[in-house]
Design a protein around this motif. Structure first.
Motif, PDB file in Angstrom:
ATOM      1  N   ALA A   4      18.617 -34.531  29.295  1.00 10.22           N
ATOM      2  CA  ALA A   4      19.774 -35.492  29.479  1.00 10.22           C
ATOM      3  C   ALA A   4      21.084 -34.976  29.114  1.00 10.22           C
ATOM      4  CB  ALA A   4      19.419 -36.715  28.296  1.00 10.22           C
ATOM      5  N   GLY A  11      19.114 -25.286  26.769  1.00  4.53           N
ATOM      6  CA  GLY A  11      19.773 -25.971  25.643  1.00  4.53           C
ATOM      7  C   GLY A  11      18.788 -26.879  25.028  1.00  4.53           C
ATOM      8  N   THR A  52      23.147 -28.310  19.374  1.00  7.84           N
ATOM      9  CA  THR A  52      22.081 -27.709  20.574  1.00  7.84           C
ATOM     10  C   THR A  52      22.138 -26.205  20.524  1.00  7.84           C
ATOM     11  OG1 THR A  52      22.853 -29.749  22.106  1.00  7.84           O
ATOM     12  CG2 THR A  52      22.114 -27.610  23.057  1.00  7.84           C
ATOM     13  N   SER A  90      29.234 -21.298  29.125  1.00 10.43           N
ATOM     14  CA  SER A  90      28.672 -22.730  29.291  1.00 10.43           C
ATOM     15  C   SER A  90      29.248 -23.186  30.648  1.00 10.43           C
ATOM     16  CB  SER A  90      29.129 -23.331  27.962  1.00 10.43           C
ATOM     17  OG  SER A  90      28.753 -24.621  27.960  1.00 10.43           O
ATOM     18  N   LEU A 100      29.841 -22.600  21.933  1.00 13.33           N
ATOM     19  CA  LEU A 100      30.160 -22.912  23.344  1.00 13.33           C
ATOM     20  C   LEU A 100      30.969 -24.189  23.599  1.00 13.33           C
ATOM     21  CD1 LEU A 100      26.904 -21.417  25.260  1.00 13.33           C
ATOM     22  CD2 LEU A 100      28.842 -20.099  24.250  1.00 13.33           C
ATOM     23  N   ARG A 101      30.626 -24.878  23.042  1.00 14.48           N
ATOM     24  CA  ARG A 101      31.273 -26.247  22.840  1.00 14.48           C
ATOM     25  C   ARG A 101      31.216 -26.717  21.259  1.00 14.48           C
ATOM     26  NH1 ARG A 101      28.715 -31.140  25.921  1.00 14.48           N
ATOM     27  NH2 ARG A 101      27.184 -31.157  24.094  1.00 14.48           N
TER      28      ARG A 101
HETATM   29  O1  TXA Z   1      25.368 -34.562  22.510  1.00 14.09           O
HETATM   30  C1  TXA Z   1      25.141 -34.323  23.246  1.00 14.09           C
HETATM   31  O2  TXA Z   1      24.773 -32.939  23.570  1.00 14.09           O
HETATM   32  C2  TXA Z   1      24.868 -35.157  24.441  1.00 14.09           C
HETATM   33  C3  TXA Z   1      23.689 -35.908  24.172  1.00 14.09           C
HETATM   34  C4  TXA Z   1      23.315 -36.879  25.248  1.00 14.09           C
HETATM   35  O3  TXA Z   1      22.523 -35.278  23.659  1.00 14.09           O
HETATM   36  N1  TXA Z   1      24.326 -34.360  25.903  1.00 14.09           N
HETATM   37  C5  TXA Z   1      25.609 -33.767  26.421  1.00 14.09           C
HETATM   38  O4  TXA Z   1      25.161 -33.060  27.507  1.00 14.09           O
HETATM   39  O5  TXA Z   1      26.658 -33.633  26.183  1.00 14.09           O
HETATM   40  P1  TXA Z   1      26.035 -32.703  28.648  1.00 14.09           P
HETATM   41  O6  TXA Z   1      25.177 -32.165  29.904  1.00 14.09           O
HETATM   42  O7  TXA Z   1      27.139 -33.480  29.128  1.00 14.09           O
HETATM   43  O8  TXA Z   1      26.509 -31.176  28.229  1.00 14.09           O
HETATM   44  C6  TXA Z   1      25.699 -30.030  27.900  1.00 14.09           C
HETATM   45  C7  TXA Z   1      26.814 -28.860  27.740  1.00 14.09           C
HETATM   46  C8  TXA Z   1      27.377 -28.499  28.905  1.00 14.09           C
HETATM   47  O9  TXA Z   1      28.850 -28.149  28.542  1.00 14.09           O
HETATM   48  C9  TXA Z   1      26.550 -27.318  29.572  1.00 14.09           C
HETATM   49  O10 TXA Z   1      27.256 -26.421  30.466  1.00 14.09           O
HETATM   50  C10 TXA Z   1      25.930 -26.719  28.469  1.00 14.09           C
HETATM   51  O11 TXA Z   1      25.880 -27.840  27.508  1.00 14.09           O
HETATM   52  N2  TXA Z   1      24.713 -26.288  28.454  1.00 14.09           N
HETATM   53  C11 TXA Z   1      23.647 -26.552  28.777  1.00 14.09           C
HETATM   54  N3  TXA Z   1      22.579 -25.802  28.942  1.00 14.09           N
HETATM   55  C12 TXA Z   1      23.273 -24.530  28.657  1.00 14.09           C
HETATM   56  C13 TXA Z   1      22.569 -23.079  28.731  1.00 14.09           C
HETATM   57  N4  TXA Z   1      21.589 -22.979  29.120  1.00 14.09           N
HETATM   58  N5  TXA Z   1      23.767 -22.243  28.603  1.00 14.09           N
HETATM   59  C14 TXA Z   1      24.826 -22.667  28.222  1.00 14.09           C
HETATM   60  N6  TXA Z   1      25.370 -23.847  28.250  1.00 14.09           N
HETATM   61  C15 TXA Z   1      24.633 -24.835  28.340  1.00 14.09           C
END
Ligand code: TXA
Ligand code: MG
Length: 337
Positions: free
Chosen positions: A140, A118, A97, A226, A193-194
């Motif tokens: 999602a 993301g 991502t 994040s 970040l992850r």
């Molecule tokens: O594998 C995956 O990434 C899965 C599948 C379904 O695609 N999705 C997933 O989404 O793990 P979620 O929401 O459980 O985790 C998203 C991570 C979170 O740690 C969130 O803080 C970070 O991505 N994140 C999302 N948008 C961000 C942004 N604009 N800036 C920094 N971190 C962001």
């Protein structure tokens, strides 16, 4: 609510129903190559709100937007430098991502008010077919109630979301089992970040430089790059302890001393003969540990232990992502020597 079995093959009539449901603001749980996602149309802020409600997720934790192809990224986000371009070329589609500057057609609740979003292009056939045939950008998060281990198989998903979404699509156990690597380019450096299946070493090879955010093993509070990192995550109900001891004999002895007939042990086959309530084998390679770990964290609770002892791994390669999840599953109750 409907459960669709697409393990063998995508049913085209049902695909049509799913796409209509997404178009009208519904919620659909679908498999990806990492973990299952709980999706809705990213352009529809009301539908996105329903994702937060179904998960019980804090609204300052942003969602990832899933797309079918690289050519669509620029509809929703801006690629502003060459490093972002190279990362996209090297790792997408796949378990990766990228955080980019957000365009205005993505509502602010998707990104929790941030000016970034993301973007991920899953390589899983079911996910990609829905994205391609519907033409919808799908917001999602992982399909799990907030704080719990991410959903990687249909039984765990149904247990948590039966009746709470419009469709659950069964695509069998997810391949990888851990969520995608989340990367943001900060000061010209790809910053993890992850951690995930795409490792720091993989990124280093392509870009020649990489940084891992200091926060991935910290207990964090307040604003962070994040926001997901500051919440309790992946945690079973029972108390957990994570142990990484480099010397095998010492490791086995530690587990022998700690284990009682009310302990569940999660680890590799070297721990299989230690007396305990239940031994859950996560396999002997990092790939199999990643694949099994979330399911086993949930399974451990079903034995109602007073303690779950988990074997750690070295933080290299995919081990970094595994340890990031396990340290948080154990709420930082962790020893390393
Ligand atoms: O594998 C995956 O990434 C899965 C599948 C379904 O695609 N999705 C997933 O989404 O793990 P979620 O929401 O459980 O985790 C998203 C991570 C979170 O740690 C969130 O803080 C970070 O991505 N994140 C999302 N948008 C961000 C942004 N604009 N800036 C920094 N971190 C962001
Ligand atoms: Mg998640």
């Amino acid at each position: 609510m409907k459960i669709l079995n697409w393990k063998e093959k995508i049913n085209v009539h049902e695909l049509d129903e799913v796409n209509k449901c997404l178009k009208s603001g519904g919620l659909v749980i679908f498999p990806t190559e990492t973990v299952y996602g709980l999706g809705a149309d990213a352009r529809n802020s009301e539908a996105v709100n329903n994702i937060f409600k179904a998960k019980g997720r804090a609204n300052d934790n942003p969602l990832i937007v899933h797309l079918d192809s690289k050519s669509n990224i620029s509809k929703y986000a801006e690629i502003t430098n060459e490093i972002e371009e190279k990362l996209i070329d090297a790792f997408m589609p796949g378990p990766f991502t990228i955080i980019l500057k957000k365009k205005d057609n993505i509502p602010s609740n998707v990104s929790a008010g941030l000016d970034t979003v993301g973007i991920r292009i899953p390589s899983n056939e079911i996910a990609n077919t829905i994205l391609y045939t519907s033409g919808i950008p799908i917001a999602a998060p992982s399909a799990n109630v907030s704080g719990r281990p991410s959903g990687t198989n249909i039984d765990d998903i149904i247990q948590e979301f039966d009746g709470k979404v419009d469709y659950i699509i069964d695509g069998d156990n997810t391949d990888i089992g851990l969520e995608s690597t989340v990367v943001k380019v900060i000061d010209n450096t790809p910053t993890i970040l992850r951690p995930g299946f795409i490792t720091a070493e993989d990124i280093m090879e392509v870009i020649g430089t990489v940084k891992v955010s200091d926060n991935i093993f910290k207990k964090v509070d307040g604003p962070v790059e994040s926001p997901g990192m500051k919440y309790k995550h992946y945690a079973p109900e029972a108390k957990c302890e994570l142990i990484y001891i480099h010397i095998e004999n010492d490791l086995v002895n530690y587990f022998k001393e700690k284990s009682t007939n009310n302990t569940v042990i999660i680890g590799s086959s070297k721990l299989k003969d230690i007396p305990c309530k239940k031994f859950l084998n996560y396999g002997d390679s990092l790939i199999s540990i990643a694949h099994n770990i979330f399911k086993l964290l949930r399974l451990a609770d079903t034995y109602h232990p007073d303690l779950i002892l988990i074997e750690g791994v070295s933080k290299e390669g995919l081990g970094l992502a595994i340890m990031n999840r396990l340290i948080r599953a154990c709420s930082h109750n962790y020893i390393e020597r």
